[in-house]
Design an enzyme around this catalytic site. Structure first.
Site, PDB file in Angstrom:
ATOM      1  N   HIS A 284     -58.618   7.601  66.861  1.00 29.09           N
ATOM      2  CA  HIS A 284     -59.880   7.421  67.609  1.00 29.09           C
ATOM      3  C   HIS A 284     -60.642   6.266  66.949  1.00 29.09           C
ATOM      4  CE1 HIS A 284     -63.139   8.381  70.166  1.00 29.09           C
ATOM      5  NE2 HIS A 284     -63.537   9.542  69.689  1.00 29.09           N
ATOM      6  N   HIS A 325     -54.170   3.549  75.463  1.00 32.45           N
ATOM      7  CA  HIS A 325     -55.367   4.350  75.695  1.00 32.45           C
ATOM      8  C   HIS A 325     -55.016   5.479  76.638  1.00 32.45           C
ATOM      9  CE1 HIS A 325     -59.532   5.380  76.485  1.00 32.45           C
ATOM     10  NE2 HIS A 325     -59.813   4.678  75.408  1.00 32.45           N
ATOM     11  N   ASP A 381     -60.523  -1.451  69.977  1.00 29.27           N
ATOM     12  CA  ASP A 381     -60.386  -1.572  68.522  1.00 29.27           C
ATOM     13  C   ASP A 381     -59.514  -2.732  68.084  1.00 29.27           C
ATOM     14  OD1 ASP A 381     -62.003   0.553  67.793  1.00 29.27           O
ATOM     15  OD2 ASP A 381     -60.422   2.006  68.189  1.00 29.27           O
TER      16      ASP A 381
HETATM   17  N1  CMC Z   1     -47.887   1.707  69.972  1.00 30.79           N
HETATM   18  C1  CMC Z   1     -46.629   2.018  70.376  1.00 30.79           C
HETATM   19  N2  CMC Z   1     -46.345   2.944  71.294  1.00 30.79           N
HETATM   20  C2  CMC Z   1     -47.380   3.599  71.829  1.00 30.79           C
HETATM   21  C3  CMC Z   1     -48.717   3.324  71.476  1.00 30.79           C
HETATM   22  C4  CMC Z   1     -48.948   2.318  70.513  1.00 30.79           C
HETATM   23  N3  CMC Z   1     -50.203   2.024  70.143  1.00 30.79           N
HETATM   24  N4  CMC Z   1     -49.551   4.116  72.188  1.00 30.79           N
HETATM   25  C5  CMC Z   1     -48.762   4.873  72.957  1.00 30.79           C
HETATM   26  N5  CMC Z   1     -47.453   4.563  72.744  1.00 30.79           N
HETATM   27  C6  CMC Z   1     -46.292   5.124  73.439  1.00 30.79           C
HETATM   28  C7  CMC Z   1     -46.033   6.547  73.001  1.00 30.79           C
HETATM   29  O1  CMC Z   1     -45.156   6.615  71.898  1.00 30.79           O
HETATM   30  C8  CMC Z   1     -45.453   7.136  74.267  1.00 30.79           C
HETATM   31  O2  CMC Z   1     -44.103   6.709  74.360  1.00 30.79           O
HETATM   32  P1  CMC Z   1     -42.976   7.679  75.029  1.00 30.79           P
HETATM   33  O3  CMC Z   1     -43.388   7.785  76.480  1.00 30.79           O
HETATM   34  O4  CMC Z   1     -41.692   6.963  74.811  1.00 30.79           O
HETATM   35  O5  CMC Z   1     -43.066   8.976  74.292  1.00 30.79           O
HETATM   36  C9  CMC Z   1     -46.215   6.442  75.400  1.00 30.79           C
HETATM   37  O6  CMC Z   1     -46.622   5.191  74.831  1.00 30.79           O
HETATM   38  C10 CMC Z   1     -47.431   7.208  75.892  1.00 30.79           C
HETATM   39  O7  CMC Z   1     -48.308   7.425  74.780  1.00 30.79           O
HETATM   40  P2  CMC Z   1     -49.097   8.761  74.496  1.00 30.79           P
HETATM   41  O8  CMC Z   1     -49.099   9.000  73.018  1.00 30.79           O
HETATM   42  O9  CMC Z   1     -48.592   9.850  75.384  1.00 30.79           O
HETATM   43  O10 CMC Z   1     -50.536   8.359  74.985  1.00 30.79           O
HETATM   44  P3  CMC Z   1     -51.859   9.156  74.687  1.00 30.79           P
HETATM   45  O11 CMC Z   1     -52.708   9.001  75.881  1.00 30.79           O
HETATM   46  O12 CMC Z   1     -51.576  10.539  74.225  1.00 30.79           O
HETATM   47  O13 CMC Z   1     -52.483   8.388  73.437  1.00 30.79           O
HETATM   48  C11 CMC Z   1     -53.649   6.813  72.134  1.00 30.79           C
HETATM   49  C12 CMC Z   1     -53.461   7.418  73.535  1.00 30.79           C
HETATM   50  C13 CMC Z   1     -54.852   5.890  72.145  1.00 30.79           C
HETATM   51  C14 CMC Z   1     -53.922   7.945  71.117  1.00 30.79           C
HETATM   52  C15 CMC Z   1     -52.364   6.047  71.751  1.00 30.79           C
HETATM   53  O14 CMC Z   1     -52.135   5.016  72.672  1.00 30.79           O
HETATM   54  C16 CMC Z   1     -52.429   5.499  70.328  1.00 30.79           C
HETATM   55  O15 CMC Z   1     -52.109   6.233  69.383  1.00 30.79           O
HETATM   56  N6  CMC Z   1     -52.850   4.209  70.158  1.00 30.79           N
HETATM   57  C17 CMC Z   1     -53.017   3.649  68.831  1.00 30.79           C
HETATM   58  C18 CMC Z   1     -54.317   4.121  68.225  1.00 30.79           C
HETATM   59  C19 CMC Z   1     -55.520   3.440  68.848  1.00 30.79           C
HETATM   60  O16 CMC Z   1     -55.552   2.220  69.006  1.00 30.79           O
HETATM   61  N7  CMC Z   1     -56.566   4.241  69.133  1.00 30.79           N
HETATM   62  C20 CMC Z   1     -57.835   3.720  69.660  1.00 30.79           C
HETATM   63  C21 CMC Z   1     -58.110   4.165  71.055  1.00 30.79           C
HETATM   64  S1  CMC Z   1     -59.430   3.238  71.818  1.00 30.79           S
HETATM   65  C22 CMC Z   1     -60.830   3.603  70.900  1.00 30.79           C
HETATM   66  C23 CMC Z   1     -61.293   4.993  71.099  1.00 30.79           C
HETATM   67  O17 CMC Z   1     -61.829   5.311  72.155  1.00 30.79           O
HETATM   68  O18 CMC Z   1     -61.154   5.771  70.150  1.00 30.79           O
END
Ligand code: CMC
Length: 447
Positions: A284, A325, A381
């Site tokens: 986050h 996201h 971010d």
């Molecule tokens: N790098 C590589 N792969 C990714 C990433 C990433 N940053 N984000 C998602 N994926 C992949 C993930 O492994 C999954 O792949 P598969 O379908 O093969 O299993 C697919 O994309 C879908 O991801 P998810 O984890 O199901 O997506 P989510 O909605 O649960 O998670 C997130 C969203 C923001 C937690 C995630 O994208 C992430 O961890 N990003 C990096 C951390 C980040 O930048 N966070 C800041 C968010 S914006 C500021 C805020 O509001 O906090």
């Protein structure tokens, strides 16, 4: 529970008229249920009537991580993740970033309308005159270790404020709420700056009422021995924009914490401390800190392809921080504004050398099938940390800066929750998959 109708097995329901409802057949019993649809949602409580016997608890919906569950109605922030749209109270984020300032936007988020000139002046005066903290808060902060993470310090001191303002418990009194809102928005920059000065071993700088919200924050952060710290107007404006971009983002993890904890009717300082805790996490608000660590670790532009390969082959273990996201499946509109602003800041501070690595990462990721298929774009971010670092903020302070801007959103959402007659104490259900009842075994008899 809303109005639903049930049909016994075999009773056909034929109607061609378009209805705002969902027809569900329970194949266990053959019964048919008609559940109303309102605002594109069905009520999870309407499922409860679907049962196989009189003593059956009834059907529940299972939704870990709230992937598809609306927990409230809200009039604050609108996001269309597929089209990359973000609006506060109807106003597009790019227009607010272009023309508003943080305190005006905070007023809008909290009150629903942009302020008139007299209301704006009063609001600025009220916030400006609540920036001081009790001297005991300073003593409390002095108790932290020299290397304490500023986010941990912020979390604890925001929670501790509840002991200074016991009347804050009166969460149903609008005037009491208004006062705590002013205090929290006004004091969070002071606490953030004190946390930073503590880690530097520098004396705390008291608020200066002659400065703007952002100018005062920069002064409390960076004033050294000079009689008057010169606030650079470009950096002052950059902070207004950054705080606007972070001000609210509907039901994210920290806002859900604010609403969830606040739903027990605890005071807003305790609820805000919980929200800060949620924001602290690397998925986050801690992500901007992780982005900078990642860029530094990559080290140079030519190492970007190898890093992207590592991310792709890690099976989700290594992430490209600052990408992806839950809601945006298109370019995060906040990232767009920040990227444009970066050049103006770098003209003053000098270019952050990590920018080239970031641009190369973005370029490669946006044309790579892995990221394209999963709709992973830079989020807010990805570039904010580069700006903060160029301004002289250590990475530890990045999530703290996020928290300053987000405080207005947390408070608006908390206020909306407290006033919402439909809300009750938040209490999700679970699906129990553990052991059946079994007798206790004394320690001596356990092998
Ligand atoms: N790098 C590589 N792969 C990714 C990433 C990433 N940053 N984000 C998602 N994926 C992949 C993930 O492994 C999954 O792949 P598969 O379908 O093969 O299993 C697919 O994309 C879908 O991801 P998810 O984890 O199901 O997506 P989510 O909605 O649960 O998670 C997130 C969203 C923001 C937690 C995630 O994208 C992430 O961890 N990003 C990096 C951390 C980040 O930048 N966070 C800041 C968010 S914006 C500021 C805020 O509001 O906090």
């Amino acid at each position: 529970m809303s109005q639903t109708t049930v049909s016994e097995p075999g009773v056909a329901r034929s109607s061609t008229a378009k209805k705002e409802s969902l027809t569900v057949i329970d194949n266990r019993t053959g019964k048919t249920y008609e559940l109303p649809i309102t605002h594109g949602t069905t009520r999870a409580m309407d499922l409860r009537q679907i049962r196989v016997s009189a003593d059956d608890f009834g059907l529940m919906s299972y939704d870990p991580a709230f992937m598809n569950t609306a927990s409230c109605t809200s009039r604050i922030t609108y996001i269309d993740g597929d089209r990359g749209i973000l609006r506060y109270r109807g106003y597009p984020i790019d227009q607010l970033a272009e023309s508003s300032n943080y305190l005006e936007t905070a007023y809008l988020i909290l009150n629903g309308e942009l302020p008139t000139k007299p209301r704006y002046d009063k609001w600025v005066w009220d916030v400006t005159h609540h920036t001081m903290v009790h001297e005991n808060v300073k003593d409390l902060m002095m108790g932290f270790r020299y290397d304490a993470h500023p986010m941990g310090m912020l979390l604890s001191t925001v929670g501790a404020l509840s002991t200074f303002y016991p009347e804050a418990k009166e969460v149903h009194d609008p005037l009491v709420r208004e006062k705590q809102i002013q205090r929290l928005i006004a004091k969070i920059p002071t606490l953030a700056a004190f946390a930073y000065r503590h880690s530097k071993g520098m004396p705390y700088v008291y608020p200066d009422n002659d400065l703007s919200f952002c100018g005062n924050f920069l002064n409390m952060m960076f004033k050294a021995t000079e009689l008057r710290y010169h606030v650079n107007p470009v950096l002052e404006r950059a902070f207004d924009v950054l705080f606007i971009l972070h001000a609210d983002h509907e039901q994210n993890c920290s806002t859900s914490a604010m609403r969830g904890v606040g739903s027990s009717y605890v005071d807003p300082y305790s609820a805000a401390a919980a929200a800060i805790g949620a924001l602290y996490g690397p998925l986050h608000g801690g992500a901007n800190e992780q982005v900078l660590r990642m860029l530094a670790e990559i080290g140079s532009k030519d190492k970007v392809p190898a890093f992207v390969k590592e991310v792709k082959e890690s099976g989700g273990e290594v992430k490209l921080m600052g990408f992806g996201h839950r809601v945006y499946k298109n370019y995060d509109p906040r990232a767009k504004v920040i990227k444009q602003m970066a050049d103006k800041v770098f003209e003053v501070t000098g270019r952050n050398p990590l920018l080239d690595i970031a641009l190369e990462l973005e370029r490669i990721a946006l044309s790579d099938d892995y990221f394209v298929k999963r709709k992973l774009y830079p989020n807010v971010d990805f570039y904010s940390g580069l700006i903060y670092q160029a301004m002289g903020f250590p990475v530890d302070m990045f999530p703290v800066l996020f928290a300053i801007g987000r405080m207005s959103g947390w408070l608006a959402q908390w206020q909306e929750m407290v006033e919402d007659k439909e809300q009750k104490i938040a209490r999700p259900r679970q699906v129990y998959l553990g052991a059946d009842e079994r007798p206790y075994v004394p320690l001596i008899q356990r092998s």
